[in-house]
Scaffold this active site. Structure first.
Site, PDB file in Angstrom:
ATOM      1  N   ASN A   8       0.871  -1.176   0.000  1.00 34.34           N
ATOM      2  CA  ASN A   8       0.000   0.000   0.000  1.00 34.34           C
ATOM      3  C   ASN A   8       0.911   1.230   0.000  1.00 34.34           C
ATOM      4  OD1 ASN A   8      -1.769   2.072   0.491  1.00 34.34           O
ATOM      5  ND2 ASN A   8      -2.377   1.372   2.545  1.00 34.34           N
ATOM      6  N   LYS A  10       0.187   4.257  -0.250  1.00 37.40           N
ATOM      7  CA  LYS A  10      -0.439   5.438   0.358  1.00 37.40           C
ATOM      8  C   LYS A  10      -0.192   6.682  -0.501  1.00 37.40           C
ATOM      9  CE  LYS A  10      -0.198   3.190   4.832  1.00 37.40           C
ATOM     10  NZ  LYS A  10      -0.094   3.297   6.275  1.00 37.40           N
ATOM     11  N   HIS A  96      -9.477   1.180   5.019  1.00 41.69           N
ATOM     12  CA  HIS A  96      -8.208   1.411   5.730  1.00 41.69           C
ATOM     13  C   HIS A  96      -8.447   2.386   6.884  1.00 41.69           C
ATOM     14  CE1 HIS A  96      -4.130   2.553   6.660  1.00 41.69           C
ATOM     15  NE2 HIS A  96      -3.735   1.475   6.008  1.00 41.69           N
ATOM     16  N   GLU A  98      -6.817   4.777   7.975  1.00 37.23           N
ATOM     17  CA  GLU A  98      -6.558   6.189   7.654  1.00 37.23           C
ATOM     18  C   GLU A  98      -7.760   6.810   6.957  1.00 37.23           C
ATOM     19  OE1 GLU A  98      -2.854   5.438   5.678  1.00 37.23           O
ATOM     20  OE2 GLU A  98      -1.919   4.982   7.611  1.00 37.23           O
ATOM     21  N   GLU A 168      -5.241  -4.801  10.708  1.00 39.53           N
ATOM     22  CA  GLU A 168      -4.209  -3.790  10.919  1.00 39.53           C
ATOM     23  C   GLU A 168      -4.483  -3.053  12.233  1.00 39.53           C
ATOM     24  OE1 GLU A 168      -2.263  -2.510   6.913  1.00 39.53           O
ATOM     25  OE2 GLU A 168      -3.917  -1.190   7.381  1.00 39.53           O
ATOM     26  N   GLY A 174       2.778   2.346  10.915  1.00 35.90           N
ATOM     27  CA  GLY A 174       3.775   3.409  10.771  1.00 35.90           C
ATOM     28  C   GLY A 174       4.504   3.766  12.052  1.00 35.90           C
ATOM     29  N   SER A 208       3.575  -2.042  10.467  1.00 38.49           N
ATOM     30  CA  SER A 208       5.030  -2.108  10.668  1.00 38.49           C
ATOM     31  C   SER A 208       5.630  -3.451  10.260  1.00 38.49           C
ATOM     32  CB  SER A 208       5.395  -1.757  12.114  1.00 38.49           C
ATOM     33  OG  SER A 208       5.005  -0.421  12.402  1.00 38.49           O
TER      34      SER A 208
HETATM   35  P1  13P Z   1       3.134   0.464   7.732  1.00 40.51           P
HETATM   36  O1  13P Z   1       3.625  -0.838   7.103  1.00 40.51           O
HETATM   37  O2  13P Z   1       3.875   1.666   7.225  1.00 40.51           O
HETATM   38  O3  13P Z   1       3.064   0.357   9.209  1.00 40.51           O
HETATM   39  O4  13P Z   1       1.632   0.670   7.209  1.00 40.51           O
HETATM   40  C1  13P Z   1       0.740  -0.367   7.322  1.00 40.51           C
HETATM   41  C2  13P Z   1      -0.467  -0.053   6.538  1.00 40.51           C
HETATM   42  O5  13P Z   1      -1.235   0.829   6.916  1.00 40.51           O
HETATM   43  C3  13P Z   1      -0.709  -0.788   5.282  1.00 40.51           C
HETATM   44  O6  13P Z   1      -1.988  -0.568   4.799  1.00 40.51           O
END
Ligand code: 13P
Length: 248
Positions: A8, A10, A96, A98, A168, A174, A208
């Site tokens: 992903n 982002k 997601h 976010e 997740e 992150g 992560s």
């Molecule tokens: P990270 O791998 O940067 O922690 O992000 C995970 C994520 O949100 C994947 O959709």
């Protein structure tokens, strides 16, 4: 079950950067184990360029990071399922955290998008996960099972068997604080038990994920791959995660 690793990206990368990244992945694609499916989800602006690069090969599939549920209409700024199909998109990430936090995604819109994706033969990757406060209050399993039930509302058994889920934990995204594989596995077992049709559905861990910790997740019975953010933005680290994701 065949594993799936999804990058992903982002809100990262201009078209030129995205093309450089996908070319880096294509250069090492023959190192990917046959037991792992791979997909990348660039930002909308890079989908066409990346799609062109991926044409003629079948090792890396194309994903999108979200979409609207309607086919067309007065939805300024939105992208529809037929538009994604047009670009060769095979997967779409839905719900997601976010987008739930910053873009008004709700359990209801997640469910609408799941229906829309399946209607257009795009595989939805439905994301669920708890916040740190919910984890501290011991509400992890209740929260993710509730989100899963809401996402699957009114889907047929046959449709449910076609989806992918992603667990997740929000506090792991992150932060470098990945969930303990046994702990994640136990939560994912709970999600799997939420519906009989989820027995053979792939559930990915996200939060992560790095080349160093992927093997620990791959060894768990309920973890069928990963949804990778930061570590998917460099070809060498993403390829290392794909290699480590082979089921054992
Ligand atoms: P990270 O791998 O940067 O922690 O992000 C995970 C994520 O949100 C994947 O959709």
């Amino acid at each position: 079950m065949k594993a799936l690793v999804v990058g992903n990206w982002k809100m990262h990368d201009t078209i030129a950067q995205a093309v450089q990244l996908v070319d880096g992945l294509l250069a090492v694609v023959d190192q990917f184990p046959d037991t792992v499916d791979v997909a990348i989800a660039p930002p909308f602006t890079a989908l066409q360029a990346v799609s062109e690069r991926l044409r003629g090969q079948s090792r890396i599939a194309l994903g999108a990071q979200t979409m609207h549920w309607e086919d067309a209409g007065p939805f300024t700024g939105e992208i529809s399922p037929p538009m994604l199909k047009d670009l060769g998109v095979g997967y779409v990430i839905i719900g997601h955290s976010e987008r739930r936090a910053f873009c008004a995604e709700t359990d209801e819109t997640v469910n609408k998008k799941a229906h829309a994706a399946l209607k257009h033969a795009i595989t939805p990757i439905i994301a669920v996960g708890e916040s740190l406060d919910e984890k501290s209050a011991g509400q992890t399993k209740t929260k993710v099972v509730m989100q899963t039930h809401a996402a699957l509302r009114d889907l047929t058994s046959n449709q449910i068997r076609q989806i992918v889920l992603a667990y997740e934990p929000i506090w792991a995204i992150g932060t470098g604080r990945s969930d303990d594989p046994r702990n994640a596995d136990s939560t994912m077992q709970e999600i799997r038990s939420a519906n009989a049709e989820l027995q053979d559905v792939r559930i990915l861990y996200g939060g992560s994920v790095k080349p160093q910790n992927m093997a620990g997740y791959a060894a768990m019975p309920n973890i069928d791959g990963a949804l990778v953010g930061g570590a998917s933005l460099a070809a060498d680290s993403f390829a290392a995660i794909v290699r480590a994701a082979a089921p054992r």
